[in-house]
Design an enzyme around this catalytic site. Structure first.
Site, short mmCIF file in Angstrom:
data_model
loop_
_atom_site.label_atom_id
_atom_site.label_comp_id
_atom_site.label_asym_id
_atom_site.label_seq_id
_atom_site.Cartn_x
_atom_site.Cartn_y
_atom_site.Cartn_z
CG ASP A 202 -8.13 4.20 -4.19
OD1 ASP A 202 -9.27 4.06 -4.71
OD2 ASP A 202 -7.11 3.53 -4.84
CE1 TYR B 171 -6.73 2.99 -0.72
CE2 TYR B 171 -4.27 3.32 -0.15
CZ TYR B 171 -5.30 2.56 -0.96
OH TYR B 171 -5.00 1.50 -1.97
CD GLU C 61 -3.10 -1.02 -0.07
OE1 GLU C 61 -3.04 0.28 -0.64
OE2 GLU C 61 -3.31 -1.98 -0.49
#
Length: 223
Positions: A134, A116, A33
């Site tokens: 996102d 997020y 991520e």
């Protein structure tokens, strides 16, 4: 059939075969991520593989010098991401965490982990029913529901998170979140979206009203 079920079914057939999708290891998901926050998949995939090979866990990353971390990061840019990874690994290791916290509310407190990323780790690795939003998800939701709130405002953030939470598959939150992101990345593109192969086009506001290029609404760029 709900939007969530249709997107999940599409995801099962069309998702890209990526290494972090073969594990529920929260450390691996965290690294992926962070790397792909500002980097395209095809550009960062080899970086991810090298990073995991050299720093396979929190302890190894925490005990490695920052210069070595930055050297492996060279070429990815946005070096604050690497520094925050290292600082968070040190914090976790010093506080006797063998793994990342499992809850969104704890993850979001860590340096370099925003809403997020915290939602991604919590839902994908630990199955916590928390929705993530996102850029890809903003786009899918804005077009599907016809949301005209300007992206980047606090009002829009609340609205999009509310919508994302309403359609979240609470039994499979990780797969649902990844499916929504994947749909935005592969089909609901910023320009020239591939509406002909979209699994939710039948109920999509933008498709029915030919407003794909107008949504989501973004602030005008300053000259």
């Amino acid at each position: 059939m709900s939007i969530g079920i249709r997107v999940l079914r599409w995801y099962g057939r069309h998702k890209r075969d990526l290494p972090w999708r073969h594990t529920d290891n929260p450390y691996h998901i965290w690294i992926s991520e962070i790397i792909f926050q500002q980097t395209r998949i095809n550009q960062g995939l080899e970086y991810y593989k090298r990073f995991i090979k050299r720093f396979p866990d929190i302890q190894t990353l925490a005990n490695s010098p920052i210069d070595e971390v930055l050297k492996l990061w060279q070429g990815l840019g946005y070096y604050s991401r690497a520094r925050n990874l290292h600082k968070t690994a040190i914090f976790l290791y010093k506080n006797n965490y063998s793994q990342l916290p499992s809850e969104f509310t704890e993850l979001v407190k860590l340096k370099g982990i925003g809403k997020y990323t915290a939602a991604a780790i919590a839902s994908i690795a630990f199955g916590e029913p928390v929705a993530l939003v996102d850029g890809n998800v903003y786009r899918v939701l804005a077009r599907y529901y016809g949301i005209t709130a300007m992206v980047g405002t606090s009002a829009a953030e609340k609205l999009f998170f509310k919508k994302a939470g309403e359609i979240l598959n609470k039994k499979h939150p990780g797969d649902h979140n990844q499916a929504m992101m994947e749909l935005g990345a592969l089909v609901c593109l910023p320009t020239n979206p591939k509406c002909s192969i979209c699994p939710i086009k039948a109920d999509c506001f933008a498709f029915k009203n030919k407003k794909q290029e107008e949504l989501p609404v973004k602030a005008s760029k300053k000259p």
